[in-house]
Design a protein around this motif. Structure first.
Motif, PDB file in Angstrom:
ATOM      1  N   ILE A 121      33.579   8.921  45.110  1.00 58.21           N
ATOM      2  CA  ILE A 121      35.020   9.136  44.938  1.00 58.21           C
ATOM      3  C   ILE A 121      35.322   9.998  43.721  1.00 58.21           C
ATOM      4  CG2 ILE A 121      37.215   7.990  44.446  1.00 58.21           C
ATOM      5  CD1 ILE A 121      36.212   5.609  46.098  1.00 58.21           C
ATOM      6  N   ILE A 122      34.781   9.628  42.566  1.00 48.83           N
ATOM      7  CA  ILE A 122      35.129  10.374  41.352  1.00 48.83           C
ATOM      8  C   ILE A 122      34.535  11.779  41.350  1.00 48.83           C
ATOM      9  CG2 ILE A 122      35.399   8.271  39.997  1.00 48.83           C
ATOM     10  CD1 ILE A 122      32.697   8.748  38.761  1.00 48.83           C
ATOM     11  N   ASN A 123      33.501  12.002  42.161  1.00 52.38           N
ATOM     12  CA  ASN A 123      32.906  13.342  42.250  1.00 52.38           C
ATOM     13  C   ASN A 123      33.460  14.160  43.413  1.00 52.38           C
ATOM     14  OD1 ASN A 123      31.061  13.074  40.030  1.00 52.38           O
ATOM     15  ND2 ASN A 123      29.790  11.758  41.320  1.00 52.38           N
ATOM     16  N   LEU A 124      34.410  13.575  44.153  1.00 55.79           N
ATOM     17  CA  LEU A 124      34.962  14.246  45.324  1.00 55.79           C
ATOM     18  C   LEU A 124      35.752  15.496  44.933  1.00 55.79           C
ATOM     19  CD1 LEU A 124      35.331  13.977  48.438  1.00 55.79           C
ATOM     20  CD2 LEU A 124      37.481  12.774  47.952  1.00 55.79           C
ATOM     21  N   THR A 125      35.511  16.589  45.645  1.00 54.43           N
ATOM     22  CA  THR A 125      36.225  17.843  45.401  1.00 54.43           C
ATOM     23  C   THR A 125      37.045  18.212  46.640  1.00 54.43           C
ATOM     24  OG1 THR A 125      34.188  19.007  46.052  1.00 54.43           O
ATOM     25  CG2 THR A 125      34.623  18.761  43.691  1.00 54.43           C
ATOM     26  N   TRP A 126      38.067  19.051  46.428  1.00 51.61           N
ATOM     27  CA  TRP A 126      39.009  19.365  47.500  1.00 51.61           C
ATOM     28  C   TRP A 126      38.361  20.079  48.691  1.00 51.61           C
ATOM     29  CZ3 TRP A 126      43.235  16.918  48.177  1.00 51.61           C
ATOM     30  CH2 TRP A 126      43.991  16.453  47.090  1.00 51.61           C
ATOM     31  N   ASP A 127      37.264  20.775  48.463  1.00 51.00           N
ATOM     32  CA  ASP A 127      36.620  21.465  49.578  1.00 51.00           C
ATOM     33  C   ASP A 127      35.986  20.499  50.578  1.00 51.00           C
ATOM     34  OD1 ASP A 127      34.889  21.204  47.135  1.00 51.00           O
ATOM     35  OD2 ASP A 127      33.332  21.719  48.583  1.00 51.00           O
ATOM     36  N   HIS A 172      38.080  19.047  41.339  1.00 50.10           N
ATOM     37  CA  HIS A 172      37.998  17.608  41.608  1.00 50.10           C
ATOM     38  C   HIS A 172      39.345  17.081  42.106  1.00 50.10           C
ATOM     39  CE1 HIS A 172      34.296  17.804  39.177  1.00 50.10           C
ATOM     40  NE2 HIS A 172      33.951  16.691  39.808  1.00 50.10           N
ATOM     41  N   VAL A 173      39.275  16.125  43.012  1.00 57.55           N
ATOM     42  CA  VAL A 173      40.500  15.554  43.576  1.00 57.55           C
ATOM     43  C   VAL A 173      41.219  14.681  42.553  1.00 57.55           C
ATOM     44  CG1 VAL A 173      41.452  14.034  45.353  1.00 57.55           C
ATOM     45  CG2 VAL A 173      39.584  15.622  45.926  1.00 57.55           C
ATOM     46  N   PHE A 174      40.455  13.881  41.823  1.00 59.93           N
ATOM     47  CA  PHE A 174      41.058  12.919  40.905  1.00 59.93           C
ATOM     48  C   PHE A 174      40.857  13.356  39.452  1.00 59.93           C
ATOM     49  CE2 PHE A 174      39.638  10.583  44.712  1.00 59.93           C
ATOM     50  CZ  PHE A 174      40.883  10.228  45.211  1.00 59.93           C
TER      51      PHE A 174
END
Length: 282
Positions: A121-127, A172-174
């Motif tokens: 989750i914390i490493n999630l990116t918009w791509d 990053h998303v977050f």
């Protein structure tokens, strides 16, 4: 939890390790336990040392006798004894969401509605997020088990994600104050206490972020989703691991009894409706 082998190394030097016996390892377990360390931590220490010894064996640095000593030593913690069972009911989750700051609220929602691990989750990116198709597409390098998988986005999570602004400088998303969200335990602890939810691993019925994975598995099962589908979404490779994250609670037990009672009543009614054939007179 990161294991430090310095204590193990102080007790067992390179020379001694080559001649180590199972009894030596058992004595080490007893000493660590007497020093106040948990069974889980001691098992992880032995496990970490075992991995080093196995590698040394592959490199012909130790003999089979050394490997055998580590194989024979038993774990102090019984299987699944530390399995967590905390699951937030939807009412508790909603109260918690209202008490959380925006950046932490989105992270917790992601865990609750997808069952994804904290690192994922914390490493999630918009791509990796396809809002149009409502799917999160993780590559093998993004997951703990190194297997690519797709995670669906439900309506509640979609409404949260679509309102998160995308930063120009970071994909990053977050984000929090322009940097990727990393440690949000303080915010989660404060929010839990504000709404009366016990917090922490050492607290009875305490909630921690990883429990959102339990919540997702349990809610999916209660919704009637097949195990194979849930395992595909969460990335559980074995049914045993899936079951560790599926919590059976009092409502499940009561529902089971009611289902049994309904079944017995239906059988009884069926029997009552079956006509009894009269016997012919001799």
């Amino acid at each position: 939890m990161k294991i430090n082998l310095s204590s193990f190394n102080k007790v067992f030097g390179e020379t001694i390790v080559r001649n180590i016996k199972t009894s030596d390892l058992e004595n080490y377990q007893a000493k660590r336990k007497a020093s106040g360390y948990s069974n889980s931590y001691i098992d992880q220490e032995i496990g970490a040392a075992r991995s080093v010894v196995y590698k040394a064996f592959d490199d012909a640095m130790v003999s089979e006798d050394t490997v055998r000593a580590f194989k024979k030593v038993k774990k102090l913690l019984k299987s699944n004894a530390n399995t967590r069972k905390k699951v937030l009911y939807i009412e508790e989750f909603k109260r918690l969401m209202e008490a959380l700051p925006p950046h932490t609220r989105a992270v917790v929602a992601m865990g609750y509605y997808t069952g994804m691990r904290k690192g994922e989750i914390i490493n999630l990116t918009w791509d990796k997020v396809d809002l149009k198709d409502r799917m999160i597409k993780l590559d093998a390098a993004d997951t703990k088990d190194r297997e690519a998988r797709e995670v669906p986005i439900c309506d509640a999570l979609y409404n949260i994600l679509k309102d998160i602004p995308k930063a120009i400088h970071d994909n990053h998303v977050f984000l929090f104050k322009g940097k990727p969200v990393n440690d949000f335990r303080t915010a989660l602890r404060t929010a839990c206490r504000a709404v009366g939810i016990p917090y922490g691993r050492g607290t009875k019925d305490g909630f921690v972020f990883h429990d959102t994975r339990h919540c997702f598995n349990t809610n999916m099962r209660k919704s009637g989703v097949p195990e194979s589908v849930v395992m595909n979404i969460t990335g559980h490779s074995t049914r045993e691991m899936f079951l560790r994250y599926d919590t059976v609670d009092a409502k499940d037990i009561k529902k089971a009894v009611n289902q049994m009672e309904g079944f017995l009543e239906s059988v009884d009614q069926t029997v009552d409706q079956v006509p009894i054939k009269a016997k012919k007179c001799p």
